[in-house]
Each structure stands twice: as C-alpha cells, then as structure tokens.
Design a protein around this motif. Sequence first.
Motif, short mmCIF file in Angstrom:
data_model
loop_
_atom_site.label_atom_id
_atom_site.label_comp_id
_atom_site.label_asym_id
_atom_site.label_seq_id
_atom_site.Cartn_x
_atom_site.Cartn_y
_atom_site.Cartn_z
N ALA A 1 0.73 -1.13 -0.08
CA ALA A 1 0.02 0.11 0.02
C ALA A 1 0.75 1.27 -0.10
O ALA A 1 0.56 2.14 -0.87
N GLU A 2 1.91 1.14 0.66
CA GLU A 2 2.96 2.47 0.96
C GLU A 2 3.24 2.49 -0.23
O GLU A 2 3.77 3.76 -0.95
N GLU A 3 4.03 1.58 -0.96
CA GLU A 3 4.50 1.70 -2.40
C GLU A 3 3.72 1.88 -3.54
O GLU A 3 4.01 2.71 -4.55
N LEU A 4 2.16 1.82 -3.38
CA LEU A 4 1.44 2.00 -4.47
C LEU A 4 0.80 3.61 -4.35
O LEU A 4 0.35 3.99 -5.33
N ARG A 5 0.62 3.88 -3.16
CA ARG A 5 -0.34 5.14 -3.13
C ARG A 5 0.16 6.20 -3.76
O ARG A 5 -0.81 6.85 -4.11
N LEU A 6 1.57 6.52 -4.12
CA LEU A 6 1.75 7.85 -4.94
C LEU A 6 1.64 7.63 -6.34
O LEU A 6 2.02 8.42 -7.18
N ARG A 7 1.24 6.28 -6.56
CA ARG A 7 0.91 6.02 -7.96
C ARG A 7 -0.64 6.15 -8.41
O ARG A 7 -0.92 6.04 -9.46
N VAL A 8 -1.30 6.24 -7.37
CA VAL A 8 -2.90 6.56 -7.67
C VAL A 8 -3.13 7.92 -7.90
O VAL A 8 -3.29 8.77 -7.13
N CYS A 9 -3.61 8.27 -9.03
CA CYS A 9 -3.83 9.49 -9.71
C CYS A 9 -5.09 10.08 -9.61
O CYS A 9 -5.93 9.21 -9.82
N HIS A 10 -5.31 11.21 -8.98
CA HIS A 10 -6.75 11.76 -8.74
C HIS A 10 -6.50 13.09 -9.79
O HIS A 10 -6.32 14.04 -9.66
N LEU B 1 -4.03 4.29 -12.03
CA LEU B 1 -2.43 4.16 -11.58
C LEU B 1 -1.65 4.66 -12.78
O LEU B 1 -1.74 4.44 -13.95
N ALA B 2 -0.66 5.35 -12.21
CA ALA B 2 0.80 5.89 -13.06
C ALA B 2 1.85 5.56 -12.48
O ALA B 2 1.83 5.06 -11.40
N GLN B 3 3.05 5.93 -13.13
CA GLN B 3 4.21 5.81 -12.51
C GLN B 3 4.54 6.60 -11.29
O GLN B 3 5.25 6.16 -10.35
N LYS B 4 3.77 7.85 -11.35
CA LYS B 4 3.77 8.81 -10.50
C LYS B 4 2.67 9.84 -10.59
O LYS B 4 2.00 9.84 -11.54
N ARG B 5 2.28 10.55 -9.65
CA ARG B 5 0.99 11.55 -9.57
C ARG B 5 1.48 12.45 -10.41
O ARG B 5 2.76 13.10 -10.57
#
Length: 289
Positions: A153-162, A285-289
Amino acid sequence: MSRTFQLITDSSCDLPAELVKKLDLVVVPLYVTMDNGEKNIPNDCLDIKEFYGRLRNKESIKTSAVAISAFSEVFEEYAKAGKDILYIGFSSGLSATYAAGKNAAEEVSEKYPDRKILTVDSLSASMGQGLLVYLVAGYADSGVSVEDAAKYAEELRLRVCHEFTVDDLFFLRRGGRVSAATAVVGSMLAIKPIMHMDNEGHLIAVGKERGRLNSLKKLCDKLCENAVNAKEQTVFISHGDCLEDAQKLADMIRERAGVKDIVISYVGPVIGAHSGPGTVALFFLAQKR
C-alpha cells in the motif's frame, strides 16, 4: 489462498456497498452535520440524492473526522477475535481521520500485544482511496502477511492519480480552495478548474478549461498521457450527482484508451460537501502522480 488479516478503511473511500461486500472490507463511517441542526450523521446513512439536493440549495453542511474511540471499538473487535489488522485511511493532508485511526491502533496494540495492527495513510480521498484499498485487497487475497500488504500500500499510494473537475466554483470558494473573485469570474466565463491530489495528500489546482465538455476531455487526456497499461487497469470514476457526465467520461476513456473495467459511483457526503454537485473525478494508476 485466503486473506490472513482484516482490511479496514473509512467511508471517505466512497466505494459502493456491493464492492465493499465483495472485498470483505470493514468501513468506519465519517460524519456530517446538516444545516437544520441534525448532528453527527454517519455519511452512509444519508440519502445521496437528497443530500445533493440540499447542497444545490446552498445549505451549509459540515463534516467531522472519526473519533479515536470509534476506531478503537472496531479494531478491538477483530484483535479480540485473533485477527491482525491493516487500516488504510483518508489522506492526512485533508483530515484528522487517519491520525485518529493511528492513535487507536497504538492503543489497541498495547492491549493485544500478540496482534499486528498496522496503519497506512492513503494520501488519497474519495475513490482514489477506494482504488488503493481495492488493489490492496486483491493483493491480500494471495495470502500475503499484513506487513507485506502494508508495504505494498505504501509503495502504491503515490501512483494513484486523482484528476477531477467541478461544475460550480461556489463550493471550492466556501472551502477556501479558490478566491471569491476567481469564483465569480470563473462562473461568468464557464471556467472549470482541473485539480488533482499532490504527494502530500492535498488538493491543488493544475489547470482550467472553458466549458464542461472540455474539462471532461482534459481528464481523459490526463489518463491517456499518464496511465500505465491503461487497457489492463480497473479505472474508478466518482461523481457529484451527475451520472450522465461520469458516463460520458467513461465512454471517452473506453474509446481513446481501450479501458474495459470502469467502476462509477457517487462522491460521498464527506467529500461532496466540499466539492459540490457536478464534481467528476477520475482515478487510475501511473508511474507517479
């Protein structure tokens, strides 16, 4: 393999009830206080159509974080039953809810030292938080430990784009997101802001478009430019009582990016009280936000 722990979130996640049940989630409710004096109503106990009708009438609806005691009660129920726990909470950049959950986890851990009670700040909101929980739930079903799921979850959270837009700047103005002057001029010129969630879990403006259709196209552009393996993703869309616009965005995404799996649901009362009717939000999901 079966899940080895209980996954818990809060109702900022805006996941539809059928998906909550399918994912075997426990959702701790946040609360709203209505303009007529009704206080501390769990946001899942409100009629969503009526809620947005009251917002359109410019009622002042306030929200509140979950109390530590509410989290403690839920956590203790599962710890007492011998289960480890992972709580994924509403962005600390927007609410004190996650801090309450973390404090409750520490308290219950002292009482049940043999149980692992872990927490992750989603740095997300609405169905962005929901998407993170959805993905962690799928990972958890492979039988991983609660520690591995928390790390995932910690590794994925900043890949979740809003990426989202609103139809009425009044609500962003009331919440201090835009100035009164910007709101007046923007409404006169049909300016629609484009906003997203930054890495600290705050909502920030990243652009503006003239007219509703252009703003929806811009959200689709964001996905087409940034999504990783879009065709293989499950994409989430939430809306502030404007299903037709959400479906229009979904059709654009299917046509341009080839996405097959799209989940559409309401922006719930806790987020909707601040974003207002007519909000359309896209999560992927992206590589980064």
